[in-house]
Design a protein around this motif. Structure first.
Motif, PDB file in Angstrom:
ATOM      1  N   ASP A 188     -21.035 -42.247  28.196  1.00 33.61           N
ATOM      2  CA  ASP A 188     -20.068 -43.237  28.626  1.00 33.61           C
ATOM      3  C   ASP A 188     -20.684 -44.595  28.948  1.00 33.61           C
ATOM      4  N   TRP A 203     -19.769 -32.566  23.168  1.00 36.28           N
ATOM      5  CA  TRP A 203     -19.169 -31.960  24.354  1.00 36.28           C
ATOM      6  C   TRP A 203     -20.205 -31.650  25.429  1.00 36.28           C
ATOM      7  N   LYS A 251     -14.817 -41.085  30.280  1.00 35.88           N
ATOM      8  CA  LYS A 251     -14.894 -41.016  31.735  1.00 35.88           C
ATOM      9  C   LYS A 251     -14.704 -42.389  32.383  1.00 35.88           C
ATOM     10  N   ASN A 294     -21.845 -33.816  26.622  1.00 33.86           N
ATOM     11  CA  ASN A 294     -21.708 -34.988  27.480  1.00 33.86           C
ATOM     12  C   ASN A 294     -20.767 -34.745  28.654  1.00 33.86           C
ATOM     13  N   LYS A 295     -20.037 -33.636  28.638  1.00 34.84           N
ATOM     14  CA  LYS A 295     -19.228 -33.267  29.799  1.00 34.84           C
ATOM     15  C   LYS A 295     -20.109 -32.967  31.016  1.00 34.84           C
ATOM     16  N   GLY A 321     -12.825 -36.820  31.288  1.00 37.86           N
ATOM     17  CA  GLY A 321     -13.811 -36.116  30.469  1.00 37.86           C
ATOM     18  C   GLY A 321     -13.225 -35.064  29.555  1.00 37.86           C
ATOM     19  N   LYS A 322     -11.909 -35.048  29.399  1.00 40.11           N
ATOM     20  CA  LYS A 322     -11.251 -34.052  28.549  1.00 40.11           C
ATOM     21  C   LYS A 322     -11.301 -34.432  27.073  1.00 40.11           C
ATOM     22  N   TYR A 323     -11.297 -35.737  26.802  1.00 40.31           N
ATOM     23  CA  TYR A 323     -11.239 -36.237  25.432  1.00 40.31           C
ATOM     24  C   TYR A 323     -12.596 -36.805  25.017  1.00 40.31           C
ATOM     25  N   GLY A 324     -12.817 -36.845  23.718  1.00 38.15           N
ATOM     26  CA  GLY A 324     -14.084 -37.351  23.200  1.00 38.15           C
ATOM     27  C   GLY A 324     -13.888 -38.213  21.975  1.00 38.15           C
ATOM     28  N   ARG A 365     -19.235 -39.596  22.792  1.00 43.77           N
ATOM     29  CA  ARG A 365     -18.875 -39.835  24.184  1.00 43.77           C
ATOM     30  C   ARG A 365     -17.663 -39.018  24.589  1.00 43.77           C
ATOM     31  N   THR A 366     -17.723 -38.411  25.781  1.00 41.87           N
ATOM     32  CA  THR A 366     -16.503 -37.909  26.399  1.00 41.87           C
ATOM     33  C   THR A 366     -16.009 -38.987  27.356  1.00 41.87           C
TER      34      THR A 366
END
Length: 316
Positions: free
Chosen positions: A242, A67, A279, A69-70, A305-308, A276-277
């Motif tokens: 990403d 996370w 994007k 990575n956000k 960027g909400k999901y990973g 990875r989140t």
């Protein structure tokens, strides 16, 4: 001509993104203090942890790295990309948003290597963003080394400033110096320890021009055989972010259910994992109907960027 200029003073030491990267680190200080304090307390008792407790800590810090990575300046268009909240408290809250969860496979690989009393377990991390994400990656790397889940960590970053907040050697060294100089015991201890790891060869930083080339990673063995051979020495490679994911699967619009192994197109230097989140609008390895259902309920799920994902391939 262009490359010779990049590696010549004074431009070779100039990073147009430095101000934004540094700002992202300083604005994330509270979260970094939380993580570094947690790590220092954890390390006091690391040798006494049973396997179940060790696994719990590994899974927690792996998700913090995911996370992290956000915090991406390319996503925020240069706006504040810092981590404000407690990253440890949000782990359970964010777990339902991990669309591909191969954490158990990673754990099995690392604990089996440890239990075999393997002389060397090498883990490679292909870095993404400087700032909070890099710090979270270093926290994870420290835990892996201290718990003997890995005996050496190799970091791979960019040889020149690239894609806004991507990590260079300067960013790594700067971050460690800032940690050392911090007016906080946990941060300072981390910085001193991390500098020691680099000096003693337990942490090794590599850069290579391939990471800033246009080539998809399935071309690495032909285009950069020296880098491919280096990665073949690894027991596990973690690819952050990403852009690495896009190059792993050749930046193609695959069907959601295409297996990760297939999309890698014979890029298998060692067991590897993508943290990875999401994007960008590519994703493989989903369950039948999973991508379509997400599209119905949240049209922009692939780019916000909400999901990973924590997506693993054991290699051939």
């Amino acid at each position: 001509m262009f490359l010779s200029l990049l590696f010549s003073p004074p431009i070779s030491d100039y990073d147009v993104f430095k101000k934004e990267k540094d700002h992202g680190f300083f604005e994330s200080q509270e979260a970094i203090i939380v993580l570094s304090t947690y790590l220092q307390e954890l390390l006091k008792n690391i040798k006494g942890l049973d396997e179940k407790s060790l696994k719990e800590e590994f899974l927690k810090l792996l998700q913090v790295s995911l996370w992290g990575n956000k915090c991406d300046l390319s996503m925020s268009a240069g706006a504040d990309n810092s981590q404000k909240s407690d990253p440890l408290l949000s782990v359970e809250e964010l777990k339902p948003f991990i669309l591909v969860d191969h954490m158990e496979k990673l754990w099995s690989l690392l604990i089996n290597k440890k239990n075999m009393n393997k002389q060397t377990t090498r883990l490679d991390i292909v870095l993404d963003n400087a700032g909070f994400e890099l710090t979270a990656d270093l926290i994870l790397a420290d835990f892996l080394l201290s718990s003997k889940l890995a005996t050496e960590i190799h970091f791979h970053g960019k040889s020149i400033p690239w894609y806004v907040s991507d990590t260079t050697r300067r960013d790594l060294n700067w971050t460690i110096k800032q940690m050392q100089a911090a007016n906080h015991k946990g941060m300072s201890r981390c910085g001193v320890c991390w500098e020691g790891y680099l000096k003693n060869g337990l942490w090794i930083y590599h850069d290579h021009l391939f990471w800033t080339s246009p080539h998809e990673y399935c071309r690495m063995a032909q285009v950069a055989p020296d880098l491919y051979s280096e990665l073949q020495k690894s027991n596990l490679i973690i690819f952050k972010g990403d852009l690495n994911y896009r190059k792993l699967i050749a930046d193609r619009k695959w069907e959601f259910t295409v297996p990760f192994h297939q999309a890698l197109n014979n890029f298998h230097p060692a067991p590897l994992c993508s943290l990875r989140t999401l994007k960008c609008d590519i994703q493989v390895g989903l369950k039948p109907g999973q991508g379509e259902q997400l599209t119905k309920t949240e049209h922009e799920w692939m780019i916000i960027g909400k999901y990973g994902i924590i997506q693993f391939d054991a290699a051939s």
